[in-house]
Motif scaffolding. Structure first.
Motif, mmCIF file in Angstrom:
data_model
loop_
_atom_site.group_PDB
_atom_site.id
_atom_site.type_symbol
_atom_site.label_atom_id
_atom_site.label_comp_id
_atom_site.label_asym_id
_atom_site.label_seq_id
_atom_site.Cartn_x
_atom_site.Cartn_y
_atom_site.Cartn_z
ATOM 1 N N SER A 23 66.829 43.185 62.325
ATOM 2 C CA SER A 23 67.453 44.444 62.704
ATOM 3 C C SER A 23 67.122 45.578 61.765
ATOM 4 C CB SER A 23 68.983 44.265 62.759
ATOM 5 O OG SER A 23 69.458 43.836 61.494
ATOM 6 N N GLY A 24 66.663 45.260 60.544
ATOM 7 C CA GLY A 24 66.349 46.305 59.579
ATOM 8 C C GLY A 24 65.632 45.720 58.395
ATOM 9 N N GLN A 25 65.049 46.578 57.552
ATOM 10 C CA GLN A 25 64.322 46.132 56.387
ATOM 11 C C GLN A 25 65.167 46.348 55.133
ATOM 12 O OE1 GLN A 25 61.600 44.485 56.542
ATOM 13 N NE2 GLN A 25 61.321 44.785 58.736
ATOM 14 N N PRO A 26 65.149 45.407 54.180
ATOM 15 C CA PRO A 26 65.914 45.584 52.951
ATOM 16 C C PRO A 26 65.312 46.688 52.093
ATOM 17 C CG PRO A 26 64.475 43.663 52.785
ATOM 18 C CD PRO A 26 64.393 44.153 54.203
ATOM 19 N N MET A 56 59.696 37.514 40.682
ATOM 20 C CA MET A 56 59.557 38.091 42.016
ATOM 21 C C MET A 56 58.232 38.840 42.100
ATOM 22 S SD MET A 56 62.121 40.710 44.059
ATOM 23 C CE MET A 56 63.472 39.535 43.962
ATOM 24 N N PHE A 57 57.550 38.693 43.226
ATOM 25 C CA PHE A 57 56.265 39.356 43.462
ATOM 26 C C PHE A 57 56.330 40.160 44.757
ATOM 27 C CE2 PHE A 57 55.276 35.432 41.194
ATOM 28 C CZ PHE A 57 54.468 35.881 40.165
ATOM 29 N N LEU A 116 60.165 33.115 50.572
ATOM 30 C CA LEU A 116 59.808 34.380 51.202
ATOM 31 C C LEU A 116 61.051 35.245 51.351
ATOM 32 C CD1 LEU A 116 57.693 36.158 52.662
ATOM 33 C CD2 LEU A 116 58.396 35.017 54.783
ATOM 34 N N LEU A 117 60.965 36.489 50.898
ATOM 35 C CA LEU A 117 62.054 37.446 51.053
ATOM 36 C C LEU A 117 61.797 38.387 52.217
ATOM 37 C CD1 LEU A 117 62.675 38.260 47.280
ATOM 38 C CD2 LEU A 117 63.868 36.602 48.732
ATOM 39 N N PHE A 130 58.140 37.917 47.734
ATOM 40 C CA PHE A 130 58.552 36.523 47.574
ATOM 41 C C PHE A 130 58.882 36.257 46.109
ATOM 42 C CE2 PHE A 130 54.013 37.003 47.266
ATOM 43 C CZ PHE A 130 53.642 36.262 46.162
ATOM 44 N N LYS A 131 59.515 35.100 45.846
ATOM 45 C CA LYS A 131 59.859 34.736 44.478
ATOM 46 C C LYS A 131 59.701 33.234 44.278
ATOM 47 C CE LYS A 131 64.865 34.459 45.390
ATOM 48 N NZ LYS A 131 66.199 34.995 45.003
#
Length: 552
Positions: A23-26, A56-57, A116-117, A130-131
């Motif tokens: 629904s949306g992007q962080p 985190m990358f 995956l974030l 991702f982290k």
């Protein structure tokens, strides 16, 4: 719950996920560090790490196809730890933790340790966030340590993942950084120089520091390299010149016929191949503007013109940022390691050869002219030339090892930068610092001697500390006469001993004999204070058994 179909085949990898509709992007994360991984600026990496041992990358690539990122053991593909992801045209996403089994086979890990974030795509680029933990305990994942890492990035033009056919880049990088960079005032120091058609050239000139009316602190510096000469400039060092120095004019060879161009031994700031800008900590910076501070600096640039190209003009240097907003302490730099010449040597054909240089700081008070306070070490710079494979420095007190100060067991000549300590380290006067360098000379048929040329070798560690004192360097070298006699060579002094090395029949056995003899030999320690010449010389008569050093 998403499912994945993974097909293990050579040269082509297919990843398939069920659609994911969001629904949306962080909001984008606040990642402190960033760099382009390729010369065309198509692959941009941002990263950060926290106290929970997580890193985190964010990988942004100018493609609407698949993207990949990972770590290589030594720069080659087999054994690499890779993540691959992207967005299909229908909006579904794919992401997988993989490893390279051999030159043509990419396999998915049984344990998926990269989280995956998000992965997003616009008309021109794909961004994957991702982290992962620094250590995942998966044998197919490479640990992220304080060593230099070899990164691999790759991408394709569509979502058919063909890892071995896509565009691929590798880059050495130090990930475990600890600070960001604020802005500030600046002053630029540059000079133009006609680089001769010589393999190695050290060019020096003297430049006045800003005439400030009160004390200021240099809090940051950055290299300014002439773009087309990026492969020509090997290192840049800025030395502080005491007010009693006789300053010569013009530009000349740093270590040539005029000894005045070698004046000033206290390093203020330094840059070498692969380095970037550096910012000093909030509590300390380099002082200028007081009667005890330098009024001039010596700018030294080392050029490596391996192809002997004529007509090269260079305008490289450094940009220095300074401010009247003072830190609590003044910064100093201590140069340690092996005194570069004339007795440092590395045998040919060695898969691994370790050299040692000892600093005994018991004479610091005498050389400093007053009691030396504890050194609070906050950063370091490691330096060898082309055959260096690892550098390590350890601290000893009363003959007992206290700690490893710094190390990089995967040292890369192409990445030499100032690195922050995770925590401040205290060195007390009287402590000993042992620097070990590991060299490999399988591609060389003759002895590699210590010296200024890139084809010579060095083994140095620069320790950045506060509060400042007058000691500029503390380096050691083993008794070369002892080493020659162990190798059954006749010699009556150090010069004959060095010449005798050319008569040794070098093989695996003699290489190990020489390495062991260098550990057992007494060391001469050279301590130098700012603008003192010749340096004070201290003979260390077997105070420490180097064969027992670097206890793990």
């Amino acid at each position: 719950m998403m499912t994945v179909l993974f097909s293990r085949i050579k040269s082509t990898l297919f990843l398939l996920f069920l659609p994911c509709f969001c629904s949306g992007q962080p909001a984008p994360p606040l990642l402190r560090f960033s760099i382009f991984l390729d010369p065309s600026n198509m692959v941009y990496l941002r990263w950060d790490h926290d106290k929970q041992e997580l890193m985190m990358f964010e990988l942004q690539v100018l493609t609407t196809g698949w993207v990949a990122f990972g770590f290589s053991p030594h720069g080659e593909l087999p054994g690499s730890d890779i993540v691959i992801g992207g967005v299909f045209p229908n909006g579904s996403i794919y992401f997988s933790d993989c490893h390279v089994a051999d030159e043509t086979t990419l396999e998915e890990d049984e344990s998926q340790d990269y989280q995956l974030l998000s992965v997003t795509e616009n008309k021109t680029s794909t961004t994957m966030l991702f982290k992962r933990h620094l250590r995942t305990c998966d044998p197919n994942d490479l640990d992220i340590t304080v060593d230099t890492v070899r990164l691999i990035a790759a991408f394709g033009t569509d979502d058919t993942v063909q890892f071995f056919k896509g565009q691929r880049f590798s880059k050495s990088l130090f990930l475990m950084r600890y600070r960001g960079e604020p802005s500030g005032d600046l002053c630029v120091f540059l000079f133009q120089f006609a680089v001769p058609a010589e393999e190695t050239k050290y060019a020096c000139t003297f430049i006045p520091l800003p005439m400030v009316k009160q004390k200021h602190h240099i809090y940051k510096f950055e290299p300014v390299i002439t773009p087309h000469n990026i492969t020509l400039v090997h290192h840049i060092l800025v030395y502080a010149c005491g007010n009693a120095s006789v300053i010569p004019n013009g530009i000349d060879d740093c270590y040539g016929a005029n000894p005045d161009f070698a004046l000033c031994s206290q390093v203020l700031v330094g840059w070498a191949v692969g380095g970037e800008s550096y910012q000093f900590p909030d509590e300390a910076a380099v002082s200028i503007g007081t009667p005890w501070d330098p009024q001039y600096i010596r700018l030294e640039i080392h050029y490596s013109n391996f192809d002997l190209l004529p007509g090269l003009i260079d305008s490289s240097g450094v940009r220095i940022y300074y401010t009247p907003e003072l830190r609590k302490y003044d910064v100093g730099v201590l140069q340690t390691g092996i005194f570069p010449f004339p007795v440092h040597f590395i045998p040919p054909g060695a898969k691994s050869y370790r050299s040692y240089g000892l600093c005994n700081s018991s004479q610091f008070d005498e050389m400093n002219g007053m009691l030396v306070p504890d050194l609070h070490v906050f950063a370091y710079l490691l330096h060898t030339h082309l055959s260096g494979r690892g550098v390590k420095a350890a601290q000893y007190r009363n003959g007992e090892q206290l700690r490893i100060i710094c190390e990089d067991n995967k040292y890369d000549f192409r990445l030499q930068e100032i690195r922050d300590m995770k925590e401040i380290l205290i060195i007390k006067p009287g402590d000993e610092i042992l620097v070990e360098c590991n060299f490999q000379t399988l591609d060389r048929s003759g002895i590699t001697f210590g010296g200024p040329s890139t084809m010579n070798e060095m083994c140095l560690t620069f320790l950045f500390y506060y509060p400042r004192n007058n000691i500029s360097s503390c380096m050691g070298y083993p008794d070369i006469l002892y080493i020659a006699h162990v190798l059954k060579q006749e010699a009556s002094d150090a010069v004959e001993a060095m010449m005798a090395m050319d008569f040794v029949d070098w093989d695996n056995d003699t290489v190990k004999i020489a390495e062991k003899a260098a550990k057992e030999a007494d060391q001469v320690v050279m301590i130098k204070a700012i603008n003192v010449s010749p340096p004070s010389e201290k003979f260390v008569g077997g105070e420490m058994d180097l064969a027992l050093m670097f206890q793990e």
